[in-house]
Write a protein that holds these residues in place. Sequence first.
Motif, PDB file in Angstrom:
ATOM      1  N   PRO A 104      23.459  65.898  36.024  1.00 15.43           N
ATOM      2  CA  PRO A 104      23.842  66.586  34.794  1.00 15.43           C
ATOM      3  C   PRO A 104      23.217  67.973  34.681  1.00 15.43           C
ATOM      4  O   PRO A 104      23.870  68.914  34.213  1.00 15.43           O
ATOM      5  N   VAL A 105      21.960  68.118  35.091  1.00 16.32           N
ATOM      6  CA  VAL A 105      21.306  69.426  35.031  1.00 16.32           C
ATOM      7  C   VAL A 105      22.029  70.423  35.923  1.00 16.32           C
ATOM      8  O   VAL A 105      22.313  71.557  35.514  1.00 16.32           O
ATOM      9  N   MET A 106      22.341  70.022  37.144  1.00 19.82           N
ATOM     10  CA  MET A 106      23.021  70.923  38.072  1.00 19.82           C
ATOM     11  C   MET A 106      24.428  71.263  37.594  1.00 19.82           C
ATOM     12  O   MET A 106      24.957  72.331  37.908  1.00 19.82           O
ATOM     13  N   ALA A 107      25.017  70.346  36.824  1.00 14.21           N
ATOM     14  CA  ALA A 107      26.379  70.542  36.323  1.00 14.21           C
ATOM     15  C   ALA A 107      26.378  71.158  34.921  1.00 14.21           C
ATOM     16  O   ALA A 107      27.281  70.909  34.123  1.00 14.21           O
ATOM     17  N   GLY A 108      25.349  71.930  34.614  1.00 11.17           N
ATOM     18  CA  GLY A 108      25.307  72.637  33.343  1.00 11.17           C
ATOM     19  C   GLY A 108      24.781  71.829  32.184  1.00 11.17           C
ATOM     20  O   GLY A 108      25.178  72.034  31.035  1.00 11.17           O
ATOM     21  N   ASN A 109      23.871  70.893  32.476  1.00 11.91           N
ATOM     22  CA  ASN A 109      23.307  70.026  31.437  1.00 11.91           C
ATOM     23  C   ASN A 109      24.399  69.211  30.743  1.00 11.91           C
ATOM     24  O   ASN A 109      24.426  69.092  29.510  1.00 11.91           O
ATOM     25  N   SER A 110      25.287  68.663  31.541  1.00 15.64           N
ATOM     26  CA  SER A 110      26.424  67.930  30.991  1.00 15.64           C
ATOM     27  C   SER A 110      26.605  66.599  31.707  1.00 15.64           C
ATOM     28  O   SER A 110      26.736  66.555  32.928  1.00 15.64           O
ATOM     29  N   TYR A 111      26.617  65.515  30.941  1.00 17.31           N
ATOM     30  CA  TYR A 111      26.876  64.193  31.528  1.00 17.31           C
ATOM     31  C   TYR A 111      28.285  64.160  32.108  1.00 17.31           C
ATOM     32  O   TYR A 111      28.506  63.755  33.248  1.00 17.31           O
ATOM     33  N   LYS A 165      32.475  64.806  36.603  1.00 18.30           N
ATOM     34  CA  LYS A 165      33.584  65.628  37.097  1.00 18.30           C
ATOM     35  C   LYS A 165      33.224  66.254  38.436  1.00 18.30           C
ATOM     36  O   LYS A 165      34.086  66.408  39.318  1.00 18.30           O
ATOM     37  N   GLU A 166      31.958  66.600  38.591  1.00 19.90           N
ATOM     38  CA  GLU A 166      31.509  67.159  39.873  1.00 19.90           C
ATOM     39  C   GLU A 166      31.591  66.101  40.965  1.00 19.90           C
ATOM     40  O   GLU A 166      31.973  66.398  42.099  1.00 19.90           O
ATOM     41  N   ILE A 170      34.123  63.966  46.021  1.00 19.09           N
ATOM     42  CA  ILE A 170      34.691  62.842  46.771  1.00 19.09           C
ATOM     43  C   ILE A 170      35.687  63.308  47.832  1.00 19.09           C
ATOM     44  O   ILE A 170      35.602  62.870  48.996  1.00 19.09           O
ATOM     45  N   PRO A 171      36.646  64.196  47.516  1.00 15.10           N
ATOM     46  CA  PRO A 171      37.560  64.665  48.562  1.00 15.10           C
ATOM     47  C   PRO A 171      36.840  65.399  49.693  1.00 15.10           C
ATOM     48  O   PRO A 171      37.256  65.303  50.863  1.00 15.10           O
ATOM     49  N   LEU A 172      35.770  66.130  49.377  1.00 13.03           N
ATOM     50  CA  LEU A 172      35.017  66.824  50.414  1.00 13.03           C
ATOM     51  C   LEU A 172      34.344  65.816  51.347  1.00 13.03           C
ATOM     52  O   LEU A 172      34.326  65.986  52.567  1.00 13.03           O
ATOM     53  N   ALA A 173      33.798  64.768  50.751  1.00 16.29           N
ATOM     54  CA  ALA A 173      33.174  63.717  51.567  1.00 16.29           C
ATOM     55  C   ALA A 173      34.221  62.971  52.378  1.00 16.29           C
ATOM     56  O   ALA A 173      33.987  62.632  53.549  1.00 16.29           O
TER      57      ALA A 173
END
Length: 212
Positions: free
Chosen positions: A186-193, A198-199, A204-207
């Motif tokens: 969440p911190v890396m994604a802008g402090n958003s759960y 969503k990240e 997942i497609p990249l993996a």
Amino acid sequence: MQSKTFTRFVAAAALAAMSFFAPASQAQGTQAYKVLTPALPSDTPGKIEVVEYFAYTCPHCAAMEPMVEEWAKKAPQDVVVKQVPIAFNAGMKPLQQLYYTLQAMDRADLHPKVFNAIHVEKKRLFTKSAIAEWVASQGVDRAKFESVFDSFSVTSQVQRADQLSQASQIDGTPSFTVGGKFLTSPVMAGNSYDGALKEVDKLIPLARAGNR
């Protein structure tokens, strides 16, 4: 400096838990994920593992628990969702054991209730004795629980959790790894759960592409 969320016990006559989100101003400009090098091997070949690293004492993990549960229900067929309890110090080990004991006893239904007991009911489930007493209040045989709690299997899983968290470069909870190749939170994604989940969806497609 990378934003981090820390969960830890603080000694003040007794064990207590604290968890911190970095201020949004610190998180701005931070990449929403990092690449893990080297990548971690999968325990489920042919599947993309999404691993949530959590701590029962972390209020952010408690808040995200129902969100993660709902997200997991809609995850792609080739995705396996796992949870790994984190201990940043020896005082948090009993709660790691609690998680794996509940799994071993087929009482995963108590998993969300642990969060509720700690964060809503303010129960201090920081020791084996306190944990066993609470579990018994949930209708679980205490003697059997304590036997499994101290078993070789549970001890081995706790050790494995510690190894995974170190290899995954986990320094805060909640954090997520995707396919053993990417780490987000969440911190890396802008402090958003919601942003963290969503990240995960984006990673997942990249993996998946890297598995081909």
